[in-house]
Design an enzyme around this catalytic site. Sequence first.
Site, mmCIF file in Angstrom:
data_model
loop_
_atom_site.group_PDB
_atom_site.id
_atom_site.type_symbol
_atom_site.label_atom_id
_atom_site.label_comp_id
_atom_site.label_asym_id
_atom_site.label_seq_id
_atom_site.Cartn_x
_atom_site.Cartn_y
_atom_site.Cartn_z
ATOM 1 N N ASP A 52 0.849 -1.192 0.000
ATOM 2 C CA ASP A 52 0.000 0.000 0.000
ATOM 3 C C ASP A 52 0.883 1.240 0.000
ATOM 4 O O ASP A 52 1.725 1.416 0.888
ATOM 5 C CB ASP A 52 -0.904 -0.013 1.245
ATOM 6 C CG ASP A 52 -2.013 1.026 1.171
ATOM 7 O OD1 ASP A 52 -2.156 1.674 0.115
ATOM 8 O OD2 ASP A 52 -2.743 1.190 2.167
ATOM 9 N N ASP A 105 -3.262 2.505 -5.907
ATOM 10 C CA ASP A 105 -2.122 2.605 -4.991
ATOM 11 C C ASP A 105 -1.951 1.396 -4.074
ATOM 12 O O ASP A 105 -1.235 1.479 -3.083
ATOM 13 C CB ASP A 105 -2.232 3.875 -4.155
ATOM 14 C CG ASP A 105 -3.472 3.884 -3.276
ATOM 15 O OD1 ASP A 105 -4.384 3.078 -3.519
ATOM 16 O OD2 ASP A 105 -3.531 4.705 -2.345
ATOM 17 N N GLU A 106 -2.584 0.286 -4.378
ATOM 18 C CA GLU A 106 -2.386 -0.900 -3.545
ATOM 19 C C GLU A 106 -2.511 -2.159 -4.387
ATOM 20 O O GLU A 106 -3.197 -2.177 -5.414
ATOM 21 C CB GLU A 106 -3.378 -0.942 -2.379
ATOM 22 C CG GLU A 106 -4.829 -0.996 -2.780
ATOM 23 C CD GLU A 106 -5.755 -1.122 -1.587
ATOM 24 O OE1 GLU A 106 -5.409 -1.855 -0.643
ATOM 25 O OE2 GLU A 106 -6.833 -0.505 -1.612
#
Length: 637
Positions: A122, A212-213
């Site tokens: 993350d 974003d993860e």
Amino acid sequence: MTADGTKPAADGPNLPATATEATDGHDSLKYHLLGPSLTKAGQDSVDQQKVSEIIYNASKGSKFFNNEENKDKTLTAKIERILARKRQLERIDLASDRRRADEYMEELELSRDLSQTIVHVDCDAFYAAVEELDRPELKDVPMAVGKGVLTTCNYHARKFGCRSGMAGFVAMKLCPQLICLPLNFGKYSAKAQEVREVLASYDPRFQSASMDEAYLNITQYCEDNHMEPEDVVTQLRKEVVQKARITVSAGIAANAKIAKIASNKNKPNGQFRVASDRATIVAFMRDLPTRKVNGVGRVFERELDAIGVKTCGDIYAQRAYLPKLFGEKAFQFLIQCYLGIGRTKVQPAEEFERKSVGTESTFRDMSEKGELREKLRWIAEELEKDLRRTQFKGRTLVLKAKLHTYEVLTRQTILPKAVHTADDLYTYALPMLTKLEKEIPGMKLRLMGLRCTNLVSTKKAGTDFFGMCRRVPSTDEDKIPLHNDTSGPLNGGEWEVWPEEEFEEAARQERQDEMNETEVLSQEEQLEETNRKYKHGREVLPNPQKDDRVPKPKDLLWDCPICSRPQMANDKDFNEHVDYCLSRQTIKEAISQTSPVLAACSAFTHSPGLGLRSEASGKRKSNSSQKNVQRKRLFFG
């Protein structure tokens, strides 16, 4: 103290009381108004009681507040019904239900897989971190990204109680010196691609969860390089810093559920591993607040809290009641949480079976018919882009409309054909909108959306003449599923059937709805439509590919069952060639009237029982010269 060093949200001294602990009619509402990102990293030292009071006072009297108040009352009434039902169940013998729950737990234990190493990566305050690269002076001051509603903020801002999903004017009351920057998704997408290229070198089949993860399975990488998981993840994080100049945090565990929880434990720029043994996993989950589990949102948290389930360890005592109070899938999901069991399959997001593709837009109150039609047309165009990107058509079209009172209405229509173009989408959606206008004179909307369901893929696995699936050869084929089935119970062949995916999606939708509603409340300029379509970072792109990793489908050949000549391994082109072979006689008869390919198309399209689909004849005509070149190359090259 919980397993991750924080106190449960419902029991924290600085939090407003939840529904079961309320001292006045609005205590549960104040807790609800804290928003969907209460468990975000960087919030541990924040006085959430103060934050809730600011949000409550700032929004009181607004339409948003009134809507949230009504939703809170509805949820409270639902909880009262749940408690009444539980009281009834307490008066009867539930021994058989306990045995059934215990049998299900035994079945899950037999399927527990501790052989895999799953990592959840993350990015730390991603949007803010990207902006700080261009403006380094912002690294040491509170800053956020997003004007009307914050999409993220740095850790300096989080110390004041600011977080994603919060209205901008509320954040400014909490932190008057907060600097808010506008969104720039082009910049974030480019940076995300840099991170993804690093991830692909550790697991080419990593699964993007958002911009974003991502989830990775590093089991093979650890074996091939004779490295421990902690060392691999440390190396991965360093490479991300070197390549992308931002930091990431990571969780390491035996399954995706625990890895996701663990990645939030040592943020920012840290990692945490939950050892892959049963005792450690069960202990880790025992004191974990239910809200920390991905898939448990604010509503489900309050319902569980009402029956005495505050932590995952509390689930066991209530196991006999769960299916009768919340349903079978919720029961399975919660038992898996109690045991710390989750999926270990990690695969590219584009391989998962999609059930719908949709887009929606939030705007100021709108009632003029011309404006509503312009908005509907724009949404249809955006949905066409999403359908083309995901390579689907839809057989059912759903219209979603949110009134200025926040009441949500949906209408759907079954289409005469699978569609994906903006023209078709608009044509079939307009009658639904017109009908709504007649049902609700003077209708005012603040949100409109379109969604396609009953999807038909335009990029299917190749099929042979008899409809059997042709698959690309793989050295590890049995371990690569086409998709995860989340609709049924565990089975012997593919035991990883997880209701957690449906709960995670529901929690994501709850957060998205909160973002949309907060955005309207904010009194700031709305996000540009070109940015809104990204769903605050939910846009997922295909994994980076290496040309020499696996053979591409276009490099493979299939034998035609009619003429036995090799054809390109492409569903559309292959069917066209079979069409051609089957229709030679028709071609001869029609050759004086039209082109051979068009005649074949016409004859084949009107021949019942053949079972093969064909594209529009006009489209074939435009590509006929190109296809003839390809056929010559295949036949004689």
